[in-house]
Design a protein around this motif. Sequence first.
Motif, mmCIF file in Angstrom:
data_model
loop_
_atom_site.group_PDB
_atom_site.id
_atom_site.type_symbol
_atom_site.label_atom_id
_atom_site.label_comp_id
_atom_site.label_asym_id
_atom_site.label_seq_id
_atom_site.Cartn_x
_atom_site.Cartn_y
_atom_site.Cartn_z
ATOM 1 N N LYS A 35 1.107 3.882 0.448
ATOM 2 C CA LYS A 35 1.608 3.642 1.807
ATOM 3 C C LYS A 35 2.987 2.992 1.815
ATOM 4 N N LEU A 36 3.309 2.219 0.787
ATOM 5 C CA LEU A 36 4.599 1.546 0.769
ATOM 6 C C LEU A 36 5.763 2.515 0.689
ATOM 7 N N LEU A 37 5.474 3.753 0.299
ATOM 8 C CA LEU A 37 6.510 4.772 0.191
ATOM 9 C C LEU A 37 6.486 5.760 1.349
ATOM 10 N N GLU A 38 5.554 5.583 2.270
ATOM 11 C CA GLU A 38 5.510 6.433 3.454
ATOM 12 C C GLU A 38 6.734 6.178 4.328
ATOM 13 N N GLU A 39 7.237 7.238 4.932
ATOM 14 C CA GLU A 39 8.406 7.102 5.799
ATOM 15 C C GLU A 39 8.018 6.462 7.130
ATOM 16 N N VAL A 40 8.687 5.392 7.461
ATOM 17 C CA VAL A 40 8.506 4.699 8.739
ATOM 18 C C VAL A 40 9.881 4.538 9.366
#
Length: 210
Positions: A35-40
Amino acid sequence: MTGTPTGATDQGTHSTVHGVVLAAGTSSRYGDSNKLLEEVDGEPLVRHAVRTLSASSVDGVTVVVGYEAARVREAVPDLGADIRVNRAFEAGQSTSVAAGVAATRERGDDAVVFALGDMPDVAVQSVETLLRAYRRGDGDALAAAYDGTRGNPVLFDRRFFDALTTIDGDVGGREILLNDPDAAMIETGDPGVLRDIDRPTDLDGRNTDR
C-alpha cells in the motif's frame, strides 16, 4: 489527557526533535500490493508522510523501511530523508520504533516524533503543533488529536527511549501514551491525524491510479 500534565517541564525552544516515518510493514490487510507504493493524488502513498515531516521544523528525517525496502526507498529519493533498513520488520512495528529511536540517539536529539507511512493527510501544521507543545512543556509523550480522539503523529522525549526499545510486536508507544502521567493529547483541528490507509476501499473517492 489534554492540557499540561502535572510533571511536565518547559523543554525550551532549543530542544531538538528528530522525525521518523515508519514505513517497514507488510501491508497485510491491504492485499497483494504494497500500500505504501499505491498512487495517492498522483504520488506513492509513503511520499506524503515523508514530505510532511520534511516540510516541518523537525531536526532531520529518517524513514524506516523493511518490506520491499528497495522499492520504498526509490519512492522517496529526493526528499532529504535518511533511510534505515529494519531487517526484523516481520516481528512487528515495535522493531521499526526501536530503529527510529536508534537513529535519534545517534544524532543526540532530545525527542523523536513518529509519523506513519500510510497516513497521507496529516498537515504540516499538525506536526508543528506537536513540536510547540513539547517545547513549551505540555508533556513528554504527546499524541496529535482531532476532536478529542488520539491519532498520529506521536512524540516522545528521550526519557522514554529505553522503554520504546523494549516493547514487542505491533505496539508502538501506546502504553506510554495511555498511562504515563506526563502524556497528553494535543488537539490539532486536523482530521488527517486520524485517517490512515489500511484497505483499498480507504482510497475510494480519491484521485488514484489503482
